[in-house]
Design a protein around this motif. Sequence first.
Motif, PDB file in Angstrom:
ATOM      1  N   ARG A 149      77.367 -21.573-113.982  1.00 27.61           N
ATOM      2  CA  ARG A 149      77.555 -21.856-115.401  1.00 27.61           C
ATOM      3  C   ARG A 149      78.124 -20.630-116.103  1.00 27.61           C
ATOM      4  O   ARG A 149      77.591 -19.527-115.978  1.00 27.61           O
ATOM      5  N   PRO A 202      77.230 -34.146-106.897  1.00 25.71           N
ATOM      6  CA  PRO A 202      77.136 -34.496-108.317  1.00 25.71           C
ATOM      7  C   PRO A 202      75.834 -34.034-108.957  1.00 25.71           C
ATOM      8  O   PRO A 202      75.824 -33.549-110.092  1.00 25.71           O
ATOM      9  N   SER A 203      74.731 -34.189-108.218  1.00 22.86           N
ATOM     10  CA  SER A 203      73.432 -33.774-108.750  1.00 22.86           C
ATOM     11  C   SER A 203      73.381 -32.264-108.965  1.00 22.86           C
ATOM     12  O   SER A 203      72.925 -31.785-110.011  1.00 22.86           O
ATOM     13  N   ARG A 229      75.511 -27.121-114.583  1.00 20.72           N
ATOM     14  CA  ARG A 229      76.061 -27.274-115.933  1.00 20.72           C
ATOM     15  C   ARG A 229      74.962 -27.232-117.005  1.00 20.72           C
ATOM     16  O   ARG A 229      75.139 -26.666-118.081  1.00 20.72           O
ATOM     17  N   ASP A 230      73.794 -27.832-116.680  1.00 22.07           N
ATOM     18  CA  ASP A 230      72.710 -27.908-117.653  1.00 22.07           C
ATOM     19  C   ASP A 230      71.766 -26.719-117.603  1.00 22.07           C
ATOM     20  O   ASP A 230      70.797 -26.670-118.365  1.00 22.07           O
ATOM     21  N   LEU A 273      75.921 -30.187-109.356  1.00 18.59           N
ATOM     22  CA  LEU A 273      76.858 -29.785-110.405  1.00 18.59           C
ATOM     23  C   LEU A 273      76.245 -30.016-111.781  1.00 18.59           C
ATOM     24  O   LEU A 273      76.409 -29.185-112.694  1.00 18.59           O
ATOM     25  N   THR A 274      75.527 -31.116-111.940  1.00 16.68           N
ATOM     26  CA  THR A 274      74.845 -31.377-113.204  1.00 16.68           C
ATOM     27  C   THR A 274      73.781 -30.333-113.478  1.00 16.68           C
ATOM     28  O   THR A 274      73.633 -29.849-114.616  1.00 16.68           O
ATOM     29  N   LYS A 275      73.029 -29.954-112.451  1.00 20.68           N
ATOM     30  CA  LYS A 275      71.990 -28.940-112.620  1.00 20.68           C
ATOM     31  C   LYS A 275      72.586 -27.586-113.026  1.00 20.68           C
ATOM     32  O   LYS A 275      72.027 -26.874-113.857  1.00 20.68           O
ATOM     33  N   ASP A 311      75.933 -41.359-103.595  1.00 22.48           N
ATOM     34  CA  ASP A 311      75.399 -40.184-104.281  1.00 22.48           C
ATOM     35  C   ASP A 311      76.044 -38.895-103.819  1.00 22.48           C
ATOM     36  O   ASP A 311      75.827 -37.833-104.409  1.00 22.48           O
ATOM     37  N   PRO A 319      84.165 -29.217-114.462  1.00 22.42           N
ATOM     38  CA  PRO A 319      84.080 -29.083-115.922  1.00 22.42           C
ATOM     39  C   PRO A 319      84.444 -27.666-116.362  1.00 22.42           C
ATOM     40  O   PRO A 319      84.272 -26.699-115.618  1.00 22.42           O
ATOM     41  N   SER A 321      82.983 -25.794-118.269  1.00 25.32           N
ATOM     42  CA  SER A 321      81.819 -24.947-118.517  1.00 25.32           C
ATOM     43  C   SER A 321      81.335 -24.188-117.291  1.00 25.32           C
ATOM     44  O   SER A 321      80.377 -23.425-117.383  1.00 25.32           O
TER      45      SER A 321
END
Length: 302
Positions: free
Chosen positions: A272, A130-131, A137-138, A133-135, A198, A154, A156
């Motif tokens: 991304r 999860p961490s 995406r952002d 994937l967020t990095k 996590d 996602p 994106s």
Amino acid sequence: MELRTLEYFVAVAEEGSFTKAAARCHVVQPAISQQIQGLEKELGEPLFERLPRQVVLTSGGAALLPHARSCLAAAAAAALEFADRSGLLSGSLALGTVGGLEGTYIPRLLGEYHRRYPGVSVSLTGASSPSLLTKVRDGGIDAAVVASPPEGLPASVGSRVLLEDRIVAVLPAGSRAANRPLRLHEAARSPVISYGPDSGVHAFIRDAFAAKALRLDIAYATNDVALQVALVAEGVGIALTSHASPVLAADPRFVVVPLEPAIRLRKVFVWRLGPQLGAPLRTILDLWTELSDGPTLAGATT
């Protein structure tokens, strides 16, 4: 509005400090402050709220940040594109990885990439799915290998499948025949050793237990598969872990059995999506295709 000014703006936004941003950009602090003040004057509103110990984005600064990052990324991609055309690929590639990839072709991919493109600086970050994937995406890292979440990826991000995996039970040697599946309700009666909340893998196990109206109580939570099976060997409990991990190679201390019903998941390489991929990322995707006989590509813009 100049690229250098946008670079300073992004640095201050990410560091939360003019002093740290100046150190990051290798300039003196007054130069950063002067450029930001000029940008605020040009745009007609403040971009940062100056607090005693930090600076934070105003609503205007928050609105500008994604545009600034896109401009800087486009400029970097253009420079790398022409470096690539001249055969002198350089730049940087930030990748994220979950554990248990030593038995996949990821090490070979990175080794071959290093040999072909020594001018590219590659950095690796290890973290939970999860961490990471967020990095991705952002825009914090370029790409990562993660466990694809149960709800799907996602829109994106693009993805390529690395491997199909499943969760298995690891029990002390002699406690069960290897060809005899362990039902989830049986697992629920034993102390469970498995991934923490996590971890991206945790969600698959949690959802499988919930589907059978079973409560998942993890007595020993660790994302380290080697530690999981070491605890099994000590008689602490049973482990629910990734079948793909090379740690599960034949070992007389424990037995590996399938679960019933099966819990399946995928490890995927994600990045991304954007109007144009940077040259380092594009070349590693091309090399992936070459080394893996062209796996299915999902949502690519290449």
